[in-house]
Design a protein around this motif. Structure first.
Motif, PDB file in Angstrom:
ATOM      1  N   ASP A 176       2.896  14.091  12.613  1.00 55.64           N
ATOM      2  CA  ASP A 176       1.630  13.561  11.676  1.00 55.64           C
ATOM      3  C   ASP A 176       0.049  13.323  11.738  1.00 55.64           C
ATOM      4  OD1 ASP A 176      -0.255  10.780  11.200  1.00 55.64           O
ATOM      5  OD2 ASP A 176      -0.670  10.298  13.734  1.00 55.64           O
ATOM      6  N   ASN A 177       0.763  13.889  10.054  1.00 57.24           N
ATOM      7  CA  ASN A 177      -1.232  14.597   9.938  1.00 57.24           C
ATOM      8  C   ASN A 177      -1.890  13.169   8.925  1.00 57.24           C
ATOM      9  OD1 ASN A 177       0.330  13.055   7.189  1.00 57.24           O
ATOM     10  ND2 ASN A 177       0.246  15.347   6.508  1.00 57.24           N
ATOM     11  N   GLY A 178      -1.773  12.248   9.875  1.00 57.99           N
ATOM     12  CA  GLY A 178      -3.152  10.936   8.706  1.00 57.99           C
ATOM     13  C   GLY A 178      -2.810  10.315   8.015  1.00 57.99           C
ATOM     14  N   THR A 179      -1.011  10.368   7.193  1.00 57.70           N
ATOM     15  CA  THR A 179      -0.399  10.139   6.516  1.00 57.70           C
ATOM     16  C   THR A 179       0.038   8.462   6.524  1.00 57.70           C
ATOM     17  OG1 THR A 179      -0.119  12.377   5.408  1.00 57.70           O
ATOM     18  CG2 THR A 179       1.027   9.656   4.708  1.00 57.70           C
ATOM     19  N   ILE A 180      -0.354   7.380   6.230  1.00 53.52           N
ATOM     20  CA  ILE A 180       0.364   5.687   6.163  1.00 53.52           C
ATOM     21  C   ILE A 180       1.207   5.888   5.167  1.00 53.52           C
ATOM     22  CG2 ILE A 180      -0.136   3.597   6.905  1.00 53.52           C
ATOM     23  CD1 ILE A 180      -0.883   5.328   9.295  1.00 53.52           C
ATOM     24  N   GLU A 214      -5.696   8.095   4.957  1.00 56.00           N
ATOM     25  CA  GLU A 214      -8.646   8.005   4.095  1.00 56.00           C
ATOM     26  C   GLU A 214      -8.600   8.914   4.686  1.00 56.00           C
ATOM     27  OE1 GLU A 214     -11.015   4.638   5.804  1.00 56.00           O
ATOM     28  OE2 GLU A 214      -8.408   3.813   6.072  1.00 56.00           O
ATOM     29  N   GLY A 215      -8.811   9.583   5.673  1.00 60.75           N
ATOM     30  CA  GLY A 215      -9.316  10.861   6.236  1.00 60.75           C
ATOM     31  C   GLY A 215      -9.425  11.723   5.442  1.00 60.75           C
ATOM     32  N   ARG A 216      -8.041  11.920   4.265  1.00 64.13           N
ATOM     33  CA  ARG A 216      -8.159  13.135   3.297  1.00 64.13           C
ATOM     34  C   ARG A 216      -8.910  12.483   1.839  1.00 64.13           C
ATOM     35  NH1 ARG A 216      -3.131  17.138   4.237  1.00 64.13           N
ATOM     36  NH2 ARG A 216      -4.295  18.431   2.712  1.00 64.13           N
ATOM     37  N   ASP A 217      -9.350  10.414   1.673  1.00 67.00           N
ATOM     38  CA  ASP A 217      -9.248  10.665   0.466  1.00 67.00           C
ATOM     39  C   ASP A 217      -7.968  11.003  -0.384  1.00 67.00           C
ATOM     40  OD1 ASP A 217     -10.617   8.472  -1.362  1.00 67.00           O
ATOM     41  OD2 ASP A 217     -12.285  10.091  -1.875  1.00 67.00           O
ATOM     42  N   TRP A 218      -6.904  10.453   0.049  1.00 71.49           N
ATOM     43  CA  TRP A 218      -5.767  10.193  -0.546  1.00 71.49           C
ATOM     44  C   TRP A 218      -4.765   9.434  -0.861  1.00 71.49           C
ATOM     45  CZ3 TRP A 218      -0.805   9.846  -0.161  1.00 71.49           C
ATOM     46  CH2 TRP A 218       0.342  10.619  -1.130  1.00 71.49           C
ATOM     47  N   PHE A 219      -4.091   9.118  -2.124  1.00 74.23           N
ATOM     48  CA  PHE A 219      -3.988   7.647  -2.158  1.00 74.23           C
ATOM     49  C   PHE A 219      -2.668   8.233  -3.242  1.00 74.23           C
ATOM     50  CE2 PHE A 219      -8.083   6.184  -1.119  1.00 74.23           C
ATOM     51  CZ  PHE A 219      -7.408   4.939   0.151  1.00 74.23           C
ATOM     52  N   ALA A 220      -1.923   7.841  -2.850  1.00 77.09           N
ATOM     53  CA  ALA A 220      -0.518   8.658  -4.184  1.00 77.09           C
ATOM     54  C   ALA A 220       0.054   7.388  -4.980  1.00 77.09           C
ATOM     55  CB  ALA A 220       1.080   8.000  -2.727  1.00 77.09           C
ATOM     56  N   ASP A 221       0.253   8.297  -6.097  1.00 76.49           N
ATOM     57  CA  ASP A 221       0.208   7.539  -6.998  1.00 76.49           C
ATOM     58  C   ASP A 221       1.462   7.227  -7.797  1.00 76.49           C
ATOM     59  OD1 ASP A 221       1.203  10.086  -8.143  1.00 76.49           O
ATOM     60  OD2 ASP A 221      -0.317  10.628  -9.667  1.00 76.49           O
ATOM     61  N   ASP A 239       3.002  12.582   0.899  1.00 76.87           N
ATOM     62  CA  ASP A 239       1.380  12.914   1.881  1.00 76.87           C
ATOM     63  C   ASP A 239       0.853  13.824   0.243  1.00 76.87           C
ATOM     64  OD1 ASP A 239       2.386  15.117   2.526  1.00 76.87           O
ATOM     65  OD2 ASP A 239       3.100  14.535   4.386  1.00 76.87           O
ATOM     66  N   PRO A 240      -0.261  14.603   0.844  1.00 79.77           N
ATOM     67  CA  PRO A 240      -1.393  15.019  -0.100  1.00 79.77           C
ATOM     68  C   PRO A 240      -1.006  16.654   0.733  1.00 79.77           C
ATOM     69  CG  PRO A 240      -2.403  13.829   1.882  1.00 79.77           C
ATOM     70  CD  PRO A 240      -1.177  13.817   2.346  1.00 79.77           C
ATOM     71  N   ASP A 241      -0.007  16.890   1.498  1.00 82.09           N
ATOM     72  CA  ASP A 241       0.298  18.171   0.840  1.00 82.09           C
ATOM     73  C   ASP A 241       2.165  18.067   0.406  1.00 82.09           C
ATOM     74  OD1 ASP A 241      -1.708  19.194   2.004  1.00 82.09           O
ATOM     75  OD2 ASP A 241      -0.504  18.403   3.954  1.00 82.09           O
ATOM     76  N   ASP A 252      -7.276  -2.147  -4.632  1.00 85.90           N
ATOM     77  CA  ASP A 252      -6.400  -1.892  -5.871  1.00 85.90           C
ATOM     78  C   ASP A 252      -5.898   0.214  -5.460  1.00 85.90           C
ATOM     79  OD1 ASP A 252      -5.860  -4.176  -7.244  1.00 85.90           O
ATOM     80  OD2 ASP A 252      -7.960  -3.997  -8.018  1.00 85.90           O
ATOM     81  N   LYS A 253      -6.556   0.794  -4.584  1.00 88.24           N
ATOM     82  CA  LYS A 253      -5.747   1.815  -4.605  1.00 88.24           C
ATOM     83  C   LYS A 253      -4.265   2.115  -3.600  1.00 88.24           C
ATOM     84  CE  LYS A 253     -10.809   4.026  -3.333  1.00 88.24           C
ATOM     85  NZ  LYS A 253     -11.478   4.542  -1.991  1.00 88.24           N
ATOM     86  N   VAL A 254      -3.992   0.703  -3.536  1.00 90.36           N
ATOM     87  CA  VAL A 254      -2.596   0.797  -2.774  1.00 90.36           C
ATOM     88  C   VAL A 254      -1.694  -0.044  -3.425  1.00 90.36           C
ATOM     89  CG1 VAL A 254      -3.659   1.546  -0.619  1.00 90.36           C
ATOM     90  CG2 VAL A 254      -3.642  -0.148  -0.556  1.00 90.36           C
ATOM     91  N   TRP A 255      -2.584  -1.265  -4.086  1.00 88.74           N
ATOM     92  CA  TRP A 255      -1.600  -2.459  -4.504  1.00 88.74           C
ATOM     93  C   TRP A 255      -1.877  -2.421  -6.378  1.00 88.74           C
ATOM     94  CZ3 TRP A 255       1.209  -4.998  -2.967  1.00 88.74           C
ATOM     95  CH2 TRP A 255       1.944  -6.402  -4.164  1.00 88.74           C
ATOM     96  N   GLN A 256      -0.527  -2.087  -6.709  1.00 90.45           N
ATOM     97  CA  GLN A 256      -0.529  -1.648  -7.956  1.00 90.45           C
ATOM     98  C   GLN A 256       0.710  -2.318  -8.675  1.00 90.45           C
ATOM     99  OE1 GLN A 256      -2.325   0.036 -10.291  1.00 90.45           O
ATOM    100  NE2 GLN A 256      -3.674   0.496  -8.503  1.00 90.45           N
ATOM    101  N   ARG A 257       1.370  -2.472  -9.952  1.00 88.18           N
ATOM    102  CA  ARG A 257       2.542  -3.142 -10.908  1.00 88.18           C
ATOM    103  C   ARG A 257       3.563  -2.793  -9.598  1.00 88.18           C
ATOM    104  NH1 ARG A 257       2.729  -4.647 -16.250  1.00 88.18           N
ATOM    105  NH2 ARG A 257       4.326  -5.595 -16.148  1.00 88.18           N
TER     106      ARG A 257
END
Length: 430
Positions: A328-332, A375-382, A316-318, A361-366
């Motif tokens: 729950d901190n808003g992370t799906i 989404e609330g923190r505009d964070w997408f895992a890499d 998650d972002p933290d 493509d923010k969530v769908w990758q190789r």
């Protein structure tokens, strides 16, 4: 599957019917375990990053034992669906076993992490530098499925079966009772002994460990260890109602959704019952509570809804956390919903299409879906994590064909363990 195969576009995915969409997700997620695996042994890394998919991230030697168990199960799916050849799978599994049979173990148990080239232990933390019983159980869940699947009378497949038998029979489950106590312990280390002091109580992801321990040929636990150990934790019996849904067992709101996935990659919950619960009903209720929480969205987190739900342990972002309705901190975490396909097919497909249509493509990758997003923190895992990618492939296949359920529930030692612990199941007969 060719490494040159390109990522399926989001637009192409959304144009597919539901069945084809699920297979496309399975197949791309499988890349994590095939293309993203350790270059020598083929064991599963703990995680990979997006930039690893184009070769810009060097591979370190750290591999995950539980994640490798899910990887073995994913390889079986890939053979059955003709994504890879049986010969390639056999070669890969024998390479994995080359390392596993010589790896450092601790009364039969493997560590959480190890070196994928040498089999040497890589400590998880200062005191967690020895055997991890639960990670080992997740590995064995996959290996026993492979033993059931690769049955041809040829040397390469006989080698798989024989070496899995050695690993299985060497696991000293009774050692992890810590001098005969009436429960299992998670960790033991020659340097720190029982210093982690982590008792394995339920309800959680650890049912698989108790079933395997009860079915061991050489070191079986007494059933009382299950009933007085696992089934006696303060988070075992529940009975309360959440969002109008009663929960028989487990933590408040059920806890993270991987509780409904990890043990049930192999254990078929359909008709699986003991004196405590009907496990299909339990897991289905857990999924419904988790989804309903996201639909109601008491925290008012951005993006939550019927087409965007699923709380479980993930990045998650933290950092990393075991997300659940009461944490729950808003992370799906996409794996939470996607691995729940058997329990709520229509609702899961709705979320699958929602993830793709909203975030592309923010969530769908190789290697499939990234581990999580907020989404609330505009964070997408890499990142992609083995323990999150694996259940997606396996549980989707179990929904479609029951493949891994049929294999695992046909294992004689699994049937013995279930019977000894007092379970009933259609797989056990009368």
């Amino acid at each position: 599957m060719s490494p040159a195969d390109q990522q399926t576009s989001v637009e192409s995915l959304l144009a597919l019917d539901d069945e084809a969409l699920v297979e496309a997700v399975q197949r791309q997620t499988f890349r994590f375990f095939w293309e993203g695996s350790h270059p020598q042994s083929g064991l599963a890394p703990d995680r990979r990053r997006i930039r690893a998919a184009d070769g810009r991230e060097p591979f370190d030697d750290l591999v995950a034992i539980g994640g490798s168990g899910f990887g073995v199960m994913a390889i079986i799916v890939a053979v059955e669906r003709h994504w890879i050849s049986r010969e390639a799978a056999v070669q890969r599994l024998n390479a994995m076993l080359d390392v596993l049979v010589r790896a450092t173990c601790y009364h039969g148990a493997y560590p959480h992490f190890m070196n994928g080239a040498t089999g040497a232990t890589i400590p998880f933390s200062r005191k967690d530098d020895g055997g991890d019983l639960v990670e080992t159980a997740l590995l064995l869940q996959g290996l026993l499925c492979a033993r059931q699947y690769f049955t041809q009378d040829i040397p390469a497949e006989a080698s798989i079966r024989n070496r899995i038998n050695w690993i299985w029979d060497d696991m000293e489950w009774t050692w992890y009772q810590q001098d005969g106590r009436k429960l299992l312990y998670w960790h033991w280390s020659p340097n720190n002994g029982w210093g982690m002091d982590h008792e394995i109580h339920g309800w959680n992801e650890c049912l698989i460990a108790y079933v395997l321990a009860a079915g061991s040929n050489r070191y079986p636990i007494d059933p009382v260890v299950y009933h007085r150990g696992y089934a006696s934790g303060r988070d075992f019996v529940n009975g309360k109602t959440y969002h109008g849904i009663q929960l028989p067992l487990g933590q408040p709101y059920g806890g993270p959704l991987f509780f409904a996935h990890y043990s049930f990659c192999g254990l078929d919950p359909h008709g699986l019952r003991d004196r405590y619960a009907d496990y299909w009903d339990l897991c289905s209720r857990h999924v419904r509570i988790n989804r309903e929480h996201c639909v109601i969205n008491p925290g008012q987190f951005k993006g939550y809804g019927a087409d965007c739900w699923g709380l479980t342990a993930s990045d998650d972002p933290d950092g990393y956390s075991a997300h659940a309705p009461d944490n729950d901190n808003g992370t799906i975490s996409p794996t939470a919903a996607l691995s729940s396909l058997p329990y709520a097919p229509a609702e899961v497909v709705q979320s699958l299409r929602g993830f793709l249509s909203k975030h592309g493509d923010k969530v769908w990758q190789r290697y499939g879906f990234v581990d999580a997003f907020n989404e609330g923190r505009d964070w997408f895992a890499d990142t992609f994590l083995a323990i999150d990618q694996g259940p997606i492939v396996v549980m989707m296949e179990n929904h479609r064909t029951g493949l891994l359920w049929k294999l695992f529930m046909s294992v004689p030692e699994v049937q013995t363990g279930l019977r000894r612990l007092g379970f009933s199941s259609p797989h056990l007969g009368s």
